[in-house]
Design a protein around this motif. Structure first.
Motif, mmCIF file in Angstrom:
data_model
loop_
_atom_site.group_PDB
_atom_site.id
_atom_site.type_symbol
_atom_site.label_atom_id
_atom_site.label_comp_id
_atom_site.label_asym_id
_atom_site.label_seq_id
_atom_site.Cartn_x
_atom_site.Cartn_y
_atom_site.Cartn_z
ATOM 1 N N VAL A 1 -4.419 6.264 2.489
ATOM 2 C CA VAL A 1 -4.386 5.176 1.941
ATOM 3 C C VAL A 1 -4.458 5.226 0.749
ATOM 4 O O VAL A 1 -5.439 5.871 0.068
ATOM 5 C CB VAL A 1 -4.352 3.789 1.978
ATOM 6 C CG1 VAL A 1 -4.121 2.796 1.206
ATOM 7 C CG2 VAL A 1 -4.969 2.831 3.730
ATOM 8 N N TRP B 1 2.156 -3.062 10.078
ATOM 9 C CA TRP B 1 2.769 -3.068 8.415
ATOM 10 C C TRP B 1 4.012 -2.395 8.334
ATOM 11 O O TRP B 1 4.616 -1.464 8.694
ATOM 12 C CB TRP B 1 2.147 -1.795 7.441
ATOM 13 C CG TRP B 1 0.845 -2.426 6.696
ATOM 14 C CD1 TRP B 1 -0.304 -2.338 7.814
ATOM 15 C CD2 TRP B 1 0.948 -2.696 5.350
ATOM 16 N NE1 TRP B 1 -1.645 -3.159 6.986
ATOM 17 C CE2 TRP B 1 -1.014 -3.120 5.472
ATOM 18 C CE3 TRP B 1 1.183 -2.697 4.134
ATOM 19 C CZ2 TRP B 1 -1.811 -3.766 4.291
ATOM 20 C CZ3 TRP B 1 0.208 -3.673 3.099
ATOM 21 C CH2 TRP B 1 -0.837 -3.910 3.038
ATOM 22 N N ARG C 1 1.411 -0.886 0.245
ATOM 23 C CA ARG C 1 0.047 0.116 0.046
ATOM 24 C C ARG C 1 1.177 1.675 -0.456
ATOM 25 O O ARG C 1 1.617 1.488 0.730
ATOM 26 C CB ARG C 1 -1.229 0.153 1.509
ATOM 27 C CG ARG C 1 -0.703 0.456 2.811
ATOM 28 C CD ARG C 1 -1.034 0.390 3.766
ATOM 29 N NE ARG C 1 -0.524 0.738 5.001
ATOM 30 C CZ ARG C 1 -1.221 0.686 6.698
ATOM 31 N NH1 ARG C 1 -2.251 0.225 5.974
ATOM 32 N NH2 ARG C 1 -0.737 0.152 7.510
ATOM 33 N N MET D 1 0.924 4.616 2.033
ATOM 34 C CA MET D 1 0.031 6.009 2.388
ATOM 35 C C MET D 1 0.583 7.053 2.422
ATOM 36 O O MET D 1 1.643 7.386 2.149
ATOM 37 C CB MET D 1 0.844 5.009 3.392
ATOM 38 C CG MET D 1 0.161 5.574 5.287
ATOM 39 S SD MET D 1 -1.511 5.772 5.427
ATOM 40 C CE MET D 1 -1.801 4.054 5.629
#
Length: 550
Positions: A383, A419, A376, A378
């Motif tokens: 996101v 993450w 992803r 960010m």
């Protein structure tokens, strides 16, 4: 309802058992320091792994104990790769290109009990000997020089020891928890001390399986692999494990990594696949260009994987012109290390000039995430969409992605929802391809606007006179920061700063253009071949006093 599948642990010993029983006749070639070649078969390799494992247990190795290696890419290092974790130990590869103080720090931080070292690297070991105490130092003698009586001879150790019977071919291996630690590798320490990442048996096996896929390294029994990426860093990109798993013929290049030696080795062994950082392939390309008949002597199927830092467009084009297939990949120590591969989806392949240009743009991206690697981007507002334009920090998670560092240091490298924060600035397009535009710490903020150092570097590398280029921020009283370029020219070529800035002017807005170009003999690099921008930023700050940069 409960599943009816067997519980079968994924372990490095399992890879060894499979390789010995199915691929026992496959050759492993190693180039020695004197230029000679050591050859044996996987069956011989497996038998020696069993003897090394038995010898280490005889020295007192217990599950969880660390065994350090200070070695190049060759057969004995490969034996350690399997023997140490297969009996429950943890392999601790030491990066021989690091500063001696960092090497000693890593061995101490990992808590290594034993060291296996190449005899040609004993002078380096002597520089750290006083600052780290190993219980045993085992020396792999390859150049025939006499060694200190305090050392243990590697071959004598194997000859005197009893093979660990559970590792002999067809013995079934040893029972080890697949979540047990198998190896520990350290980051290159570009910001502060190197940090340790501990890989499990399970994470290594899963990673080895996935990088073997057709749209990754495409490993098979029909390949001859020469892993130029060092085995002393991040498990050699996991290629040693994947190669034994898939029956690839290995051609390990040893310490001779100059362009001439690589070309000779690739010709001698008819290498079909190799992997390394861009700076390594620069000399390789120049060598082939200087003598066109050399290319014809290499395998027509040669495929080079370029990773470790961004692949310049000029490099990929040059390899295309030489008839050498190249693929861009991306990863980090924290990802075991491969996270993405830029293989083309069928509808993105070329065929016309326009489609070839589009295909090249996709090939230069960091690529598609490997299976099970989730990504992803960010931003400050959340996101980002996969639209190929929304830029933010790339974050990842997956079964071979680190959840922490050894000792719990730098916990801020993970988000609250676990993450990994890669520190890379990126966007992801609608096809799922990752494009890294810079490192967060390398972005240049000029007058409140961001400038990508990577984009400028890749464009400079496309100039016919440029061998390598790096762009960093120089402090500026008015604009806060301004780009400054450092350039190494190709041998026998000449260009001025005005020439190179003019080359950039047609590609970028005027305010992106570097204020000046500094020509250098060498661009400083880390132990893993990445440009040392911290060093260049320090130089740029001192150069600010020059009139042309004021």
């Amino acid at each position: 309802m409960r599943h009816t599948m067997m519980h079968f642990p994924l372990t490095i010993g399992g890879i060894l058992t499979h390789a010995a029983s199915i691929h026992g006749g496959v050759e492993i070639a190693s180039r020695l320091p004197d230029g000679g070649t050591h050859r044996y078969r996987v069956a011989d390799f497996a038998a020696r792994v069993a003897r090394l494992a038995g010898a280490l247990r005889g020295l007192g190795l217990q599950p969880g104990d660390r065994v350090a290696t200070l070695m190049w890419n060759h057969y004995a290092h490969l034996e350690a790769y399997f023997a140490v974790p297969a009996v429950g130990g943890v392999l601790n590869t030491l990066n021989l290109r690091m500063a001696p103080d960092d090497i000693a720090y890593i061995a101490r931080d990992a808590g290594a009990r034993f060291l296996i070292v190449d005899d040609i690297l004993l002078p380096l070991f002597e520089r750290i000997r006083a600052s780290i105490e190993f219980e045993r130092v085992i020396v792999v003698a390859q150049d025939g020089a006499a060694t200190d009586d305090a050392y243990v001879d590697y071959e004598a150790l194997l000859a005197a020891g009893e093979p660990f019977e559970r590792l002999e071919p067809f013995a079934g291996g040893i029972d080890i928890d697949e979540n047990a630690p198998a190896s520990i590798c350290y980051t290159s320490g570009t910001t502060g001390r190197p940090k340790g990442v501990v890989y499990s048996h399970r994470s290594i096996v899963l990673h080895a399986l996935c990088i073997s896929l057709p749209d990754c390294f495409d490993l098979s029994m029909r390949q001859t692999l020469a892993p130029v990426v060092p085995m002393f860093h991040v498990n050699g990109w996991c290629l040693p494990f994947a190669a034994l798993l898939t029956g690839v013929r290995l051609a390990l290049p040893g310490p001779r990594l100059d362009a001439r030696s690589l070309v000779d080795w690739f010709e001698q062994e008819q290498v079909t696949l190799s992997a390394g950082v861009p700076s390594l392939w620069c000399g390789f390309i120049d060598m082939l260009r200087s003598a066109p008949d050399m290319r014809a002597r290499l395998s027509p199927a040669l495929h080079l994987i370029v990773a470790g830092s961004a692949c310049p467009e000029a490099m990929m084009v040059a390899l295309d012109e030489l008839g050498i297939r190249s693929t861009h990949a991306w990863g980090m120590t924290e990802l075991s290390p491969v996270g993405a591969f830029s293989s083309l989806k069928p509808h993105l392949a070329g065929g016309t000039a326009e489609r070839d240009d589009e295909a090249l743009r996709y090939r230069l991206k960091q690529g598609l995430p490997l299976p099970f690697v989730q990504t992803r981007v960010m931003t400050d507002s959340g996101v980002a969409q996969w639209d190929g334009a929304s830029v933010g920090e790339l974050q990842v998670r997956g079964p071979w992605v680190a959840a922490s560092y050894h000792g719990g240091v730098s916990a801020q490298s993970w988000t609250d929802d676990r993450w990994l924060r890669t520190g890379d600035v990126a966007h992801i397009d609608g096809e799922g391809y990752i494009q890294i535009t810079d490192r967060l710490k390398d972005l240049i903020k000029s007058g409140g606007e961001w400038i990508s150092s990577v984009a400028l570097e890749n464009a400079l590398a496309g100039h016919e006179c440029v061998q390598e280029a790096a762009v960093v921020a120089a402090p500026d009283p008015k604009w806060q920061e301004r780009p400054l370029a450092f350039v190494k020219l190709r041998d026998g070529r000449h260009a001025t700063g005005e020439d190179l800035i003019g080359h950039l002017a047609s590609r970028f807005p005027r305010w992106w253009l570097p204020d000046a170009v500094e020509f250098v003999d060498e661009i400083p690099k880390t132990s893993t071949g990445k440009i040392q921008k911290t060093v260049l930023r320090e130089i740029a700050a001192t150069l600010r006093a020059k009139p042309e940069l004021a």
